[in-house]
Design a protein around this motif. Structure first.
Motif, PDB file in Angstrom:
ATOM      1  N   THR A 153       0.843  -1.208   0.000  1.00 42.41           N
ATOM      2  CA  THR A 153       0.000   0.000   0.000  1.00 42.41           C
ATOM      3  C   THR A 153       0.878   1.258   0.000  1.00 42.41           C
ATOM      4  N   PRO A 154       1.558   1.550  -1.112  1.00 42.07           N
ATOM      5  CA  PRO A 154       2.503   2.680  -1.122  1.00 42.07           C
ATOM      6  C   PRO A 154       1.831   4.038  -0.959  1.00 42.07           C
ATOM      7  N   TRP A 155       0.530   4.123  -1.280  1.00 46.12           N
ATOM      8  CA  TRP A 155      -0.146   5.424  -1.221  1.00 46.12           C
ATOM      9  C   TRP A 155      -0.306   5.935   0.210  1.00 46.12           C
ATOM     10  N   ILE A 156      -0.138   5.038   1.232  1.00 42.61           N
ATOM     11  CA  ILE A 156      -0.275   5.540   2.613  1.00 42.61           C
ATOM     12  C   ILE A 156       1.072   5.946   3.216  1.00 42.61           C
ATOM     13  N   LEU A 157       2.158   5.826   2.436  1.00 41.02           N
ATOM     14  CA  LEU A 157       3.476   6.235   2.946  1.00 41.02           C
ATOM     15  C   LEU A 157       3.553   7.744   3.108  1.00 41.02           C
ATOM     16  N   ASP A 158       4.301   8.182   4.109  1.00 42.52           N
ATOM     17  CA  ASP A 158       4.523   9.610   4.307  1.00 42.52           C
ATOM     18  C   ASP A 158       5.302  10.168   3.110  1.00 42.52           C
ATOM     19  N   SER A 159       4.934  11.360   2.650  1.00 43.03           N
ATOM     20  CA  SER A 159       5.546  11.912   1.427  1.00 43.03           C
ATOM     21  C   SER A 159       7.053  12.127   1.589  1.00 43.03           C
ATOM     22  N   ALA A 160       7.486  12.501   2.798  1.00 41.66           N
ATOM     23  CA  ALA A 160       8.927  12.717   3.018  1.00 41.66           C
ATOM     24  C   ALA A 160       9.690  11.396   2.977  1.00 41.66           C
ATOM     25  N   ILE A 161       9.077  10.320   3.496  1.00 36.28           N
ATOM     26  CA  ILE A 161       9.699   8.984   3.435  1.00 36.28           C
ATOM     27  C   ILE A 161       9.756   8.541   1.970  1.00 36.28           C
ATOM     28  N   ARG A 162       8.645   8.785   1.255  1.00 38.72           N
ATOM     29  CA  ARG A 162       8.578   8.392  -0.168  1.00 38.72           C
ATOM     30  C   ARG A 162       9.702   9.058  -0.961  1.00 38.72           C
ATOM     31  N   ARG A 163       9.983  10.316  -0.637  1.00 39.33           N
ATOM     32  CA  ARG A 163      11.050  11.015  -1.367  1.00 39.33           C
ATOM     33  C   ARG A 163      12.413  10.399  -1.106  1.00 39.33           C
ATOM     34  N   ARG A 164      12.608   9.885   0.120  1.00 42.25           N
ATOM     35  CA  ARG A 164      13.913   9.304   0.462  1.00 42.25           C
ATOM     36  C   ARG A 164      14.145   7.946  -0.207  1.00 42.25           C
ATOM     37  N   PHE A 165      13.070   7.291  -0.642  1.00 43.47           N
ATOM     38  CA  PHE A 165      13.244   6.114  -1.500  1.00 43.47           C
ATOM     39  C   PHE A 165      13.381   6.630  -2.925  1.00 43.47           C
ATOM     40  N   GLU A 166      14.638   6.853  -3.334  1.00 44.09           N
ATOM     41  CA  GLU A 166      14.880   7.536  -4.617  1.00 44.09           C
ATOM     42  C   GLU A 166      14.361   6.720  -5.803  1.00 44.09           C
ATOM     43  N   LYS A 167      14.456   5.415  -5.690  1.00 47.54           N
ATOM     44  CA  LYS A 167      14.026   4.523  -6.773  1.00 47.54           C
ATOM     45  C   LYS A 167      12.790   3.782  -6.286  1.00 47.54           C
ATOM     46  N   ARG A 168      11.667   3.954  -7.011  1.00 48.02           N
ATOM     47  CA  ARG A 168      10.425   3.284  -6.606  1.00 48.02           C
ATOM     48  C   ARG A 168      10.017   2.342  -7.734  1.00 48.02           C
ATOM     49  N   ILE A 169      10.091   1.040  -7.456  1.00 48.11           N
ATOM     50  CA  ILE A 169       9.897   0.047  -8.520  1.00 48.11           C
ATOM     51  C   ILE A 169       8.598  -0.708  -8.310  1.00 48.11           C
ATOM     52  N   TYR A 170       7.765  -0.688  -9.341  1.00 48.67           N
ATOM     53  CA  TYR A 170       6.482  -1.391  -9.307  1.00 48.67           C
ATOM     54  C   TYR A 170       6.703  -2.862  -9.629  1.00 48.67           C
ATOM     55  N   ILE A 171       6.293  -3.731  -8.709  1.00 43.88           N
ATOM     56  CA  ILE A 171       6.385  -5.184  -8.936  1.00 43.88           C
ATOM     57  C   ILE A 171       4.974  -5.637  -9.306  1.00 43.88           C
TER      58      ILE A 171
END
Length: 444
Positions: free
Chosen positions: A280-298
């Motif tokens: 459920t990536p949509w519930i991640l905090d936006s600042a945390i999401r930014r720190r995951f520089e590479k976001r890969i859809y499986i």
């Protein structure tokens, strides 16, 4: 006094503490006194019976705490000042150097820090899971990104100099059962020289005020000590969901500490990769999401990957499925995740066993012995219809264990299992994942 398990543990710990105290191993004695008092307090709460017993334990605790405070004061007095930049690190009382190059003596000898790091030692994956890249069906884009982020910097560090730096944070997101955790196992196996930390929320959340964020900080310090390191956080959304007004102060502090450690001022994260997985990536905090520089859809597996999965899950079990049968199964399982296909095949592998259990007649055949595959037996028994020639009326209980031959898995067995196993991923979640990929991610 009821000698409960925690009470006995506390007694053992303080006995060891007084022994260390006598031997002048004051740091270890201090750590044990503090740990012993914790155990005594737990025993008072859950095990000790009667006020008299509790008062007796409390009196003992005060004695041990008093001694612990004296030891703490003595150790603080004996410490040297922290080493200034350019200075050489002094040794601790036992003659060992400071564990972390940039921490002072007082840091490396801090019993609380040692206790927290000892708690986290269990997160280090010592035995490799033995999952190779070739065991992961499909997901070529995700495998390439992980090789680029993990394997290449470890194997060829000279490639990553100057402005070419490896990824510091990778988020694997997608529907449940598509192989995110399995990919992390492959990373742990393939990244031979690195320390792999597999962390869950239970490793980092503590009931004691302020300890959770200290555990997060110590996790990253431990990773810096053992680098190159990979910190894998499964179900990262349980720790790092969006910050809101109605959440607890503790949850907010854990997220803040994560933000600081992942990319805060003064955080040296060279040689550390944070690998997160979530459904459920949509519930991640936006600042945390930014720190995951590479976001890969499986994503859910494509038809070719599903075909490979059927082959992998059937393995060397006796079956009579042709390549054409497998292609048909792959086309029939659109919308199924890798985990769903695994369940379909596992259920189908049980169908021949069910035939054995429900059979009323068996017939003799020639084939390899169930005990020793290289020996050919002429009198093996296999379930059959009552009308078959040579059918003998008997139940499976009457068949000798070394004579029972299990029929191979057939196409109808798998179709029967397929009809009773529905995919676990719903359309609503797929829409949310597609929207997140469109906004923030990249295809795996």
């Amino acid at each position: 006094m009821a000698a409960g398990s925690m009470l006995q543990k506390a007694i053992d710990i303080v006995t060891k503490a007084t022994e260390e105290d006598r031997n002048k191993n004051y740091e270890e004695a201090l750590r044990l006194y503090e740990h012993g008092v914790e155990c005594f307090l737990h025993a008072i709460k859950y095990e000790a019976q009667g006020d008299k017993a509790k008062d007796s334990i409390r009196a003992k605790c005060l004695q041990y705490l008093d001694r612990a405070e004296k030891l703490k004061a003595y150790l603080k007095k004996g410490k040297k000042k922290p080493v200034k930049d350019g200075g050489s690190s002094s040794k601790d009382e036992k003659g060992g150097k400071s564990k972390d190059g940039d921490s002072s003596d007082s840091d490396s000898d801090d019993p609380e820090k040692k206790k927290l790091q000892a708690k986290l030692e269990g997160a280090i994956v010592v035995e490799k899971p033995h999952v190779k890249w070739s065991d992961v069906a499909g997901l070529e884009g995700a495998k390439e990104a992980l090789k680029e982020a993990v394997i290449l910097p470890i194997k060829f560090p000279h490639l990553f100099t100057g402005k070419r730096i490896p990824w510091k944070g990778i988020l694997l997101f997608g529907p449940p059962g598509t192989g995110k955790s399995y990919l992390a196992k492959a990373v742990a196996t393939e990244a031979n020289n690195s320390t792999f930390f597999s962390v869950s929320s239970s490793d980092l959340v503590s009931k004691w005020l302020g300890e959770s964020e200290k555990l997060v900080k110590n996790l990253f310090e431990l990773a810096r000590t053992h680098k190159p390191s990979i910190i894998f956080i499964d179900e990262v959304d349980s720790l790092c969901s969006s910050r809101s007004d109605n959440e607890s102060e503790s949850a907010r502090r854990i997220k803040t500490e994560f933000l600081v450690q992942m990319q805060g001022v003064g955080s040296d994260n060279d040689g550390i990769l944070v690998l997160g997985a979530t459904n459920t990536p949509w519930i991640l905090d936006s600042a945390i999401r930014r720190r995951f520089e590479k976001r890969i859809y499986i994503p859910l597996p494509e038809e070719h990957a599903r075909l490979v999965m059927f082959k992998i899950h059937l393995g060397n079990t006796s079956h009579c499925l042709t390549e054409e049968n497998l292609r048909t199964l792959a086309s029939k399982t659109d919308g199924y995740s890798g985990a769903d296909i695994s369940i379909v095949v596992r259920d189908a592998l049980m169908q021949p066993v069910r035939k054995v259990q429900s059979a009323t007649h068996f017939k003799k055949i020639t084939g390899p012995s169930p005990i020793d595959k290289e020996t050919i037996c002429n009198d093996l028994l296999v379930p059959c219809s009552p009308g078959d020639s040579g059918a003998i009326e008997m139940t499976w209980m009457e068949v000798p264990s070394d004579k029972l031959s299990v029929p191979p898995v057939t196409m109808s067995d798998i179709l029967k299992s397929l009809s009773s196993t529905k995919p676990t991923v719903n359309e609503e979640d797929m829409k949310k994942l597609d929207k997140f990929t469109e906004d923030f991610g990249q295809e795996g």
